[in-house]
Write an enzyme that holds these catalytic residues in place. Sequence first.
Site, PDB file in Angstrom:
ATOM      1  N   SER A 167       0.817  -1.221   0.000  1.00  0.00           N
ATOM      2  CA  SER A 167       0.000   0.000   0.000  1.00  0.00           C
ATOM      3  C   SER A 167       0.846   1.265   0.000  1.00  0.00           C
ATOM      4  O   SER A 167       0.432   2.290  -0.546  1.00  0.00           O
ATOM      5  CB  SER A 167      -0.936   0.010   1.212  1.00  0.00           C
ATOM      6  OG  SER A 167      -1.905  -1.005   1.108  1.00  0.00           O
ATOM      7  N   ASP A 177      -9.183  -4.005   2.346  1.00  0.00           N
ATOM      8  CA  ASP A 177      -7.895  -4.708   2.337  1.00  0.00           C
ATOM      9  C   ASP A 177      -7.794  -5.704   3.482  1.00  0.00           C
ATOM     10  O   ASP A 177      -7.324  -6.834   3.309  1.00  0.00           O
ATOM     11  CB  ASP A 177      -6.777  -3.671   2.430  1.00  0.00           C
ATOM     12  CG  ASP A 177      -5.395  -4.279   2.566  1.00  0.00           C
ATOM     13  OD1 ASP A 177      -4.936  -4.926   1.611  1.00  0.00           O
ATOM     14  OD2 ASP A 177      -4.765  -4.099   3.623  1.00  0.00           O
ATOM     15  N   HIS A 192      -4.092  -1.847  -4.945  1.00  0.00           N
ATOM     16  CA  HIS A 192      -3.796  -3.230  -5.331  1.00  0.00           C
ATOM     17  C   HIS A 192      -4.995  -4.092  -4.945  1.00  0.00           C
ATOM     18  O   HIS A 192      -5.935  -3.611  -4.312  1.00  0.00           O
ATOM     19  CB  HIS A 192      -2.542  -3.745  -4.607  1.00  0.00           C
ATOM     20  CG  HIS A 192      -2.630  -3.599  -3.104  1.00  0.00           C
ATOM     21  ND1 HIS A 192      -3.423  -4.416  -2.315  1.00  0.00           N
ATOM     22  CD2 HIS A 192      -2.079  -2.696  -2.259  1.00  0.00           C
ATOM     23  CE1 HIS A 192      -3.331  -4.036  -1.055  1.00  0.00           C
ATOM     24  NE2 HIS A 192      -2.530  -2.978  -0.992  1.00  0.00           N
TER      25      HIS A 192
END
Length: 366
Positions: free
Chosen positions: A85, A260, A303
């Site tokens: 990140s 996440d 991501h």
Amino acid sequence: MKHPLLDIIALSLLVLFISCKSQRPLVNSEKSIAPKNVILLIGDGMGLSQISSSFYFGNTNPNFERFKHIGLIKTSSQNGLITDSAAGATAFSAGIKTYNGAIGVDSDTLAVELLTEIAAKKFISTGVVSTSSVTHATPASFYAHVRFRSQEEEIAAQLPRSSIDFIAGAGTDYFFKRKDHINLSTMFSNQGFILDTLALNRPKDFSLEHKIAFLLAPNHMPKMSEGRGHFLSKATQLGLEYLSQNENGFFLMVEGSQIDWGGHNNDSSYIIEEVRDFDRVIGEALDYAQKEGNTLVIVTADHETGGYTLASDKGNYNKIKGSFSTTGHSATLIPVFAFGPGSENFQGIYENNAIFHKIQNSVNWK
């Protein structure tokens, strides 16, 4: 005697001329519009399957459907095919590829100018909202410069002196219960902040004469399933209300951090709830942009996390369950959604750090 073929050719040329002339102003007008405001929404760890979950779990159409301009980014960092990140967010905030773990520094560990710092030089207000600690990798990448993301107390110490005008999230331990025993409350007040550690209360003086900081939990905000409620929506609304007072415009980054964490935990229900919360904020940003007509909204992720897949449950094609291939990050391409002036520039496939440059080229903050 005039030949009929000459009349046909002349008519065709006239039609072509009129057609070209009528289309030219549309092209020019699109290029001449520059957004006054930018809202960047980052769903940490949010890949296509996480986004897709909002289409299958919920009672309303997701706000992702409202976008017409969609692209894909390649997310590899400077030193890894798979990014973390910190490097992923620094690509957005600084326009460079750097090493995993880096916050606002290049591969030589040198500080690089951030989008928020560039905006501040143009007297544009800036804000950051997150459901994690504000010292976590993604929010930190929009105001701090450190060699490693783990330096959260150093990151915290940089916040009061940064160019950020509005911030909301968690992380009081890094500001007021530090290992070095320094309490940063005085630093906040010296830098003109109104600080609230209890709730998202709109201060009486909500003018741009003061900066605003909401730090509402020791380390991170609760999960949606633990009663966080509409913190992300309310914080975003307050941020928009505060920042929009600036006639020069604003930049606001909002992170749905815990998408996440659901991926890392291989917890599909966690992901679904966090994506649904994030989608609600997307709707509010789009509503604001539609009303104002001068705001560029970008939605993306740093991501994908978990190698998340929406698969059939035991072969039943009418029942979906989430499955995972990893507890870490993956290398999958990440969608980019854009709305408003300049949104057409975000179509196609490109590197993640191009988002910084596309924003720059859209707003002309250079």
